[in-house]
Enzyme design. Structure first.
Site, PDB file in Angstrom:
ATOM      1  N   GLN A   1       0.848  -1.182   0.000  1.00 38.07           N
ATOM      2  CA  GLN A   1       0.000   0.000   0.000  1.00 38.07           C
ATOM      3  C   GLN A   1       0.892   1.243   0.000  1.00 38.07           C
ATOM      4  O   GLN A   1       1.574   1.515   0.990  1.00 38.07           O
ATOM      5  CB  GLN A   1      -0.868  -0.029   1.266  1.00 38.07           C
ATOM      6  CG  GLN A   1      -1.708   1.201   1.482  1.00 38.07           C
ATOM      7  CD  GLN A   1      -2.142   1.313   2.948  1.00 38.07           C
ATOM      8  OE1 GLN A   1      -1.380   1.037   3.860  1.00 38.07           O
ATOM      9  NE2 GLN A   1      -3.385   1.717   3.162  1.00 38.07           N
TER      10      GLN A   1
ATOM     11  N   SER B   1       1.430   6.601   2.453  1.00 39.00           N
ATOM     12  CA  SER B   1       2.177   7.581   3.259  1.00 39.00           C
ATOM     13  C   SER B   1       3.429   8.063   2.548  1.00 39.00           C
ATOM     14  O   SER B   1       4.072   7.316   1.797  1.00 39.00           O
ATOM     15  CB  SER B   1       2.593   6.960   4.591  1.00 39.00           C
ATOM     16  OG  SER B   1       1.482   6.440   5.251  1.00 39.00           O
TER      17      SER B   1
ATOM     18  N   SER C   1       4.684  -1.197   4.015  1.00 35.27           N
ATOM     19  CA  SER C   1       4.867  -2.552   4.539  1.00 35.27           C
ATOM     20  C   SER C   1       4.998  -3.535   3.383  1.00 35.27           C
ATOM     21  O   SER C   1       4.293  -3.408   2.377  1.00 35.27           O
ATOM     22  CB  SER C   1       3.671  -2.967   5.397  1.00 35.27           C
ATOM     23  OG  SER C   1       3.480  -2.059   6.443  1.00 35.27           O
TER      24      SER C   1
ATOM     25  N   GLU D   1      -9.320  -1.634   6.118  1.00 36.25           N
ATOM     26  CA  GLU D   1      -8.102  -1.818   6.908  1.00 36.25           C
ATOM     27  C   GLU D   1      -8.412  -1.707   8.395  1.00 36.25           C
ATOM     28  O   GLU D   1      -8.023  -2.539   9.194  1.00 36.25           O
ATOM     29  CB  GLU D   1      -7.043  -0.773   6.538  1.00 36.25           C
ATOM     30  CG  GLU D   1      -5.771  -0.927   7.390  1.00 36.25           C
ATOM     31  CD  GLU D   1      -4.675   0.070   7.042  1.00 36.25           C
ATOM     32  OE1 GLU D   1      -5.014   1.218   6.702  1.00 36.25           O
ATOM     33  OE2 GLU D   1      -3.496  -0.306   7.139  1.00 36.25           O
TER      34      GLU D   1
HETATM   35  C1  LIG Z   1       3.737  -0.651  11.433  1.00 35.12           C
HETATM   36  C2  LIG Z   1       3.332   0.364  10.424  1.00 35.12           C
HETATM   37  C3  LIG Z   1       3.004  -0.032   9.152  1.00 35.12           C
HETATM   38  C4  LIG Z   1       2.632   0.901   8.189  1.00 35.12           C
HETATM   39  N1  LIG Z   1       2.352   0.458   6.926  1.00 35.12           N
HETATM   40  C5  LIG Z   1       2.028   1.360   5.981  1.00 35.12           C
HETATM   41  C6  LIG Z   1       1.803   0.940   4.639  1.00 35.12           C
HETATM   42  O1  LIG Z   1       1.899  -0.238   4.315  1.00 35.12           O
HETATM   43  N2  LIG Z   1       1.513   1.868   3.702  1.00 35.12           N
HETATM   44  C7  LIG Z   1       1.402   3.185   4.024  1.00 35.12           C
HETATM   45  O2  LIG Z   1       1.100   3.963   3.155  1.00 35.12           O
HETATM   46  N3  LIG Z   1       1.612   3.634   5.291  1.00 35.12           N
HETATM   47  C8  LIG Z   1       1.943   2.749   6.266  1.00 35.12           C
HETATM   48  N4  LIG Z   1       2.188   3.190   7.550  1.00 35.12           N
HETATM   49  C9  LIG Z   1       2.165   4.623   7.814  1.00 35.12           C
HETATM   50  C10 LIG Z   1       1.061   5.104   8.728  1.00 35.12           C
HETATM   51  O3  LIG Z   1      -0.163   5.156   8.060  1.00 35.12           O
HETATM   52  C11 LIG Z   1       1.506   6.471   9.267  1.00 35.12           C
HETATM   53  O4  LIG Z   1       2.641   6.267  10.061  1.00 35.12           O
HETATM   54  C12 LIG Z   1       0.429   7.136  10.088  1.00 35.12           C
HETATM   55  O5  LIG Z   1      -0.666   7.505   9.321  1.00 35.12           O
HETATM   56  C13 LIG Z   1       0.972   8.363  10.850  1.00 35.12           C
HETATM   57  O6  LIG Z   1       1.667   9.236  10.001  1.00 35.12           O
HETATM   58  P1  LIG Z   1       3.124   9.763  10.391  1.00 35.12           P
HETATM   59  O7  LIG Z   1       3.953   8.570  10.660  1.00 35.12           O
HETATM   60  O8  LIG Z   1       3.563  10.685   9.335  1.00 35.12           O
HETATM   61  O9  LIG Z   1       2.948  10.532  11.743  1.00 35.12           O
HETATM   62  P2  LIG Z   1       2.465  12.037  11.918  1.00 35.12           P
HETATM   63  O10 LIG Z   1       1.269  12.283  11.090  1.00 35.12           O
HETATM   64  O11 LIG Z   1       3.634  12.942  11.737  1.00 35.12           O
HETATM   65  O12 LIG Z   1       2.058  12.022  13.426  1.00 35.12           O
HETATM   66  C14 LIG Z   1       2.966  12.235  14.522  1.00 35.12           C
HETATM   67  C15 LIG Z   1       2.152  12.462  15.778  1.00 35.12           C
HETATM   68  O13 LIG Z   1       1.323  13.616  15.614  1.00 35.12           O
HETATM   69  C16 LIG Z   1      -0.021  13.311  15.854  1.00 35.12           C
HETATM   70  N5  LIG Z   1      -0.911  14.066  14.972  1.00 35.12           N
HETATM   71  C17 LIG Z   1      -0.768  14.315  13.648  1.00 35.12           C
HETATM   72  N6  LIG Z   1      -1.815  14.989  13.174  1.00 35.12           N
HETATM   73  C18 LIG Z   1      -2.650  15.173  14.207  1.00 35.12           C
HETATM   74  C19 LIG Z   1      -3.911  15.810  14.367  1.00 35.12           C
HETATM   75  N7  LIG Z   1      -4.589  16.362  13.348  1.00 35.12           N
HETATM   76  N8  LIG Z   1      -4.485  15.769  15.589  1.00 35.12           N
HETATM   77  C20 LIG Z   1      -3.842  15.187  16.627  1.00 35.12           C
HETATM   78  N9  LIG Z   1      -2.670  14.591  16.554  1.00 35.12           N
HETATM   79  C21 LIG Z   1      -2.073  14.588  15.357  1.00 35.12           C
HETATM   80  C22 LIG Z   1      -0.118  11.812  15.578  1.00 35.12           C
HETATM   81  O14 LIG Z   1      -1.199  11.217  16.247  1.00 35.12           O
HETATM   82  C23 LIG Z   1       1.209  11.311  16.081  1.00 35.12           C
HETATM   83  O15 LIG Z   1       1.142  11.110  17.464  1.00 35.12           O
HETATM   84  C24 LIG Z   1       2.575   2.270   8.518  1.00 35.12           C
HETATM   85  C25 LIG Z   1       2.905   2.676   9.810  1.00 35.12           C
HETATM   86  C26 LIG Z   1       3.290   1.742  10.757  1.00 35.12           C
HETATM   87  C27 LIG Z   1       3.659   2.226  12.120  1.00 35.12           C
END
Ligand SMILES: Cc1cc2nc3c(=O)[nH]c(=O)nc-3n(C[C@H](O)[C@H](O)[C@H](O)COP(=O)(O)OP(=O)(O)OC[C@H]3O[C@@H](n4cnc5c(N)ncnc54)[C@H](O)[C@@H]3O)c2cc1C
Lengths: 408, 362
Positions: free
Chosen positions: A135, A138, A170, A253
């Site tokens: 997928q 991100s 992933s 999902e």
């Molecule tokens: C194990 C794992 C597998 C994954 N697999 C995939 C995959 O296969 N494909 C894919 O596309 N993505 C994947 N992801 C990505 C995942 O969808 C993102 O990590 C997730 O959506 C958070 O985005 P970020 O990491 O950029 O964190 P950020 O968005 O930068 O968030 C950092 C912190 O800020 C907080 N925050 C951000 N915005 C807000 C808001 N509006 N209100 C309150 N708090 C907020 C968050 O809750 C978090 O605590 C995976 C992630 C993990 C951990």
């Protein structure tokens, strides 16, 4: 209240139980790199994972309602049967069907929104485990704020030419295909400029760099695109409709990240562990503090499982309103599972910290792995904080966050 | 398959809720709590009796409605939500269940018939069985009872008291008997009445089957716990609803406080924990009604889990209201205190969780 599924389902439950007994000692001869969820006993009956998928489809225990022309069983959708299958498989610990993002997310999306050609081409090999999908949503600068993604797609001479970067993808390193969100309409508004593209992972210009995660496995990857060229018709939905298409899969999902049957199995394994371990010569299960905490977690697990029954019931009885009960499942399920796994480590104390192939390790170190893995699921698929935004704004109708002024 | 309240149950529940909204708004509750208004309280009781809440669990043969515990659970949610200043759990749930399982035929018909006519009303004192304290000690000898029973509930319109000794033997005492001293207890929760009762060689009618079996006391306590959990759930729902409403109206920093994420997340956390409480509650009541093997475990977990979640909600919902939440004026504290008392009734969470562990042979 009526928790009976009726006579028809009694027979079906027996049939599934018998099937589970027959295949209790299954052993896979190929090592698929995509892990199966849950734990199962391995033993004497030898076959490949793909063979196993085929047996399950033939019986209608997997891909039940997917039309046979696309490689499914071709039965009617029957939520109760699906539930019985999931429960019996979990109880008997025979291997569940392969899951993964292709099966859990892409297949339902194609069934709903794909072209006939796409359905013919992709669904069957995906169900059989022959095409693994990843997928590509991100990006480094688009996580929770997914719609701000910037990977660019341009239509040049009947082909999409893609440039940019995805992250946290992933299983990308094992995948044959990616379903990917790409900005194709740079002049449209944020949500209206995205398309949903299907990208073969062996296309020239794709570079995959595995990222080691905290469990010390490379669970996810960075994926770089340099002039990656794919046919124009590798798009699901129309140009600019990718956000809506993606939202269809996001709901699939979130449903799959918090399985109550797996949770109950884990709780039972925890109880077994507490009966076996001792501290100062006394069984852990007899320690009053640990007992109380165990019972507290059991109460939460039962509440969660009952809640999933209520959500199931609303699918069968259209007039039932379970809007919020359904919305909270991802948040509550992943947080609870993380708590359960963490408590198992606590009852083992120093033993609970052992990892990899350390002497004295318990249950293959699965408690530590799962403790970390579920932290990943708390973050992935929409973080707990994002879930709370959704619950409060869409569920409870609380006022939206004021928009930040452009340029502020 | 259907998981949830039936149309009839929802209808009954809504009726009770509406009745309380119409007849016992907060200012009336406040007067009753301050003991300024005995007539309103009595009118309320008379009115609710006409809805039949006293007859839910009494069999049709004895003039009752012959409904099940899930019905009583649904009603109890409304009673907690509306802060009902009425007897229910003891008088109308535990008493008929104890009689159903513990009485011989003659006792059963006599008491149930009189209960359905509202001639007999029970107050319940079972603390001796599930968690006796220094204050209590009760002994049955032949047809006499001696000693003290602490924390007797639903005394409001009682004509009789049902008590239980530490072995699970249940007996009934008429309040007309000699040798009864009633001591008023004052709890934080002024919406309900609790007593201590001292017996001196008082006549007691022991329910015949309870000398050889704990079935009656076990069932009565399981049912009582489920119904108290329902009361707390209703009270929690009321508090969460009030917090959400208040957060939309109250403005600080030129915006509704409900648009601040800290406030939103408090509300989302409350909702996320409350929803599974409905599920475990109804599931537990259903397990009781269908006599399932795990009914005791379900009842224990429903009570202790909901006790914990409602405690959390009673705190957070108060916080959402700021200083206003802490005032007497707003009256939020009535729900807070009701939840606090429910938490301890028929066993505090730790005591009950230990019972849950034992009942699955851990
Ligand atoms: C194990 C794992 C597998 C994954 N697999 C995939 C995959 O296969 N494909 C894919 O596309 N993505 C994947 N992801 C990505 C995942 O969808 C993102 O990590 C997730 O959506 C958070 O985005 P970020 O990491 O950029 O964190 P950020 O968005 O930068 O968030 C950092 C912190 O800020 C907080 N925050 C951000 N915005 C807000 C808001 N509006 N209100 C309150 N708090 C907020 C968050 O809750 C978090 O605590 C995976 C992630 C993990 C951990």
């Amino acid at each position: 209240m009526d928790l009976n599924f009726g006579k028809k389902y009694k027979d079906f439950t027996k049939e599934v139980k018998d099937f589970c007994k027959k295949y209790i000692a299954i052993h896979f001869i190929d090592s698929s790199k995509v892990p199966l969820s849950g734990s199962f006993k391995s033993g004497e009956i030898k076959m490949t994972r793909s063979d196993w998928q085929k047996i399950l489809i033939e019986k209608g225990y997997f891909a039940r309602s997917i039309p046979s022309e696309y490689g499914g069983y071709g039965g009617e959708s029957d939520i109760i049967k699906s539930r019985i299958i999931a429960e019996e498989f979990a109880k008997s610990k025979i291997p569940p069907p392969m899951g993964g993002q292709g099966i859990d997310m892409l297949v339902p999306t194609l069934l709903e929104l794909g072209t006939e050609e796409q359905k013919q081409k992709y669904i069957k090999p995906t169900l059989h485990g022959e095409i693994i999908w990843c997928q590509g949503y991100s990006e480094p600068n688009a996580g929770s704020d997914l719609a701000s993604l910037q990977t660019k797609g341009e239509l040049i001479d009947g082909n999409w030419v893609i440039n940019g970067q995805k992250i946290w993808t992933s299983t990308a390193q094992y995948s044959q295909m990616m379903f990917c969100l790409v900005r194709t309409e740079p002049d449209a508004s944020k949500h209206a400029g995205i398309s949903y593209l299907l990208i073969p992972m062996d296309t020239p210009g794709i570079e995959i760099r595995p990222l080691v995660d905290m469990t010390l496995n490379a669970g996810f990857n960075e994926v770089f695109f340099t002039d990656v060229t794919i046919p124009e018709n590798n798009i699901v939905g129309k140009r600019g409709e990718g956000w809506a298409v993606a939202n269809a899969t996001l709901s699939h999902e979130r449903g799959s990240l918090s399985d109550p049957n797996a949770m109950m199995n884990r709780l039972n394994s925890l109880i077994d562990r507490m009966k076996k371990e001792t501290i100062n010569g006394e069984k852990v299960i007899n320690n009053p503090v640990y007992r109380d905490k165990l019972m507290k977690i059991q109460g939460k697990v039962i509440a969660f499982q009952s809640n999933s029954l209520r959500v199931l019931s609303a699918k069968l009885n259209k007039n039932q309103d379970v809007k919020i009960a359904g919305m909270i499942q991802k948040l509550v399920g992943t947080e609870l599972r993380h708590e359960l796994e963490g408590f198992a480590i606590d009852i083992m104390g120093e033993l609970g910290t052992l990892y990899e192939n350390s002497p004295n390790i318990r249950d293959g170190g699965s408690w530590q792995i799962a403790y970390m893995y579920f932290l990943g699921l708390i973050i992935g698929g929409g973080t707990s904080q994002i879930q709370k935004n959704i619950i409060s704004e869409r569920g409870l109708g609380m006022p939206k966050e004021p928009k930040v002024q452009q340029g502020a | 398959m259907y998981f949830g309240l039936s149309e009839d149950q929802i209808f009954f529940q809504d009726n009770v809720k509406k009745f309380l909204e119409d007849n016992a708004p907060l200012d009336v509750i406040r007067k009753i709590a301050n003991e300024d208004d005995k007539t309103s309280k009595e009118d309320l009781h008379k009115g609710i009796i006409t809805l039949g809440i006293n007859n839910i669990l009494i069999p049709e043969d004895n003039g009752g409605l012959g409904l099940d515990l899930l019905f009583a659970t649904a009603v109890s949610q409304s009673l907690g939500e509306g802060l009902a200043t009425l007897p229910f759990t003891g008088s109308y749930v535990m008493a008929p269940i104890a009689i159903k399982y513990g009485a011989n035929e003659k006792q059963r018909n006599f008491y149930l018939n009189e209960m359905s006519n509202n001639n007999i009303n029970f107050s319940i004192g079972f603390s001796e069985f599930f968690g006796s304290r220094n204050e209590s000690e009760l002994s049955f000898l032949k047809n006499k009872v001696n000693g003290k029973t602490f924390f007797v509930m639903d005394f409001d319109y009682a004509t009789h008291i049902m008590v239980c000794d530490k072995d699970g033997q249940i007996g009934i005492i008429s309040l007309e008997s000699t040798g009864i001293e009633v001591v008023d207890l004052i709890t934080v929760d002024k919406t309900r009445v609790f007593k201590e009762i001292i017996f001196k060689n008082t006549d007691i009618d022991i329910l015949e089957n309870t000398s050889s079996s704990k079935e009656a006391v076990d069932n009565a306590i399981d049912a009582g716990r489920i119904v108290i959990a329902a009361d707390s759930l209703g009270a929690s729902k009321a508090m969460l609803d009030k917090a959400i409403d208040y957060s939309r109206e109250r403005k600080q920093f030129n915006r509704a406080i409900g648009s601040f994420q800290a406030v939103k997340h408090m509300c989302a956390e409350m909702a996320a924990e409350l929803e599974p409480c409905y599920s475990i509650l109804w599931h537990a009541a259903h397990s009781f009604d269908s006599g399932e093997k795990n009914k005791k475990i379900m009842a224990c977990h429903a009570k202790s889990h909901i006790a914990d979640i409602s405690k959390m909600i009673s705190k957070k919902a108060t916080e959402v209201h700021g200083g206003m939440g802490f005032t007497d004026l707003l009256g939020l504290h009535y729900w807070f205190k009701r939840i606090g008392v429910n938490r301890q009734m028929l066993g505090s969470p730790e005591i009950i969780r230990e019972e849950a562990a034992k009942s699955q042979s851990l």
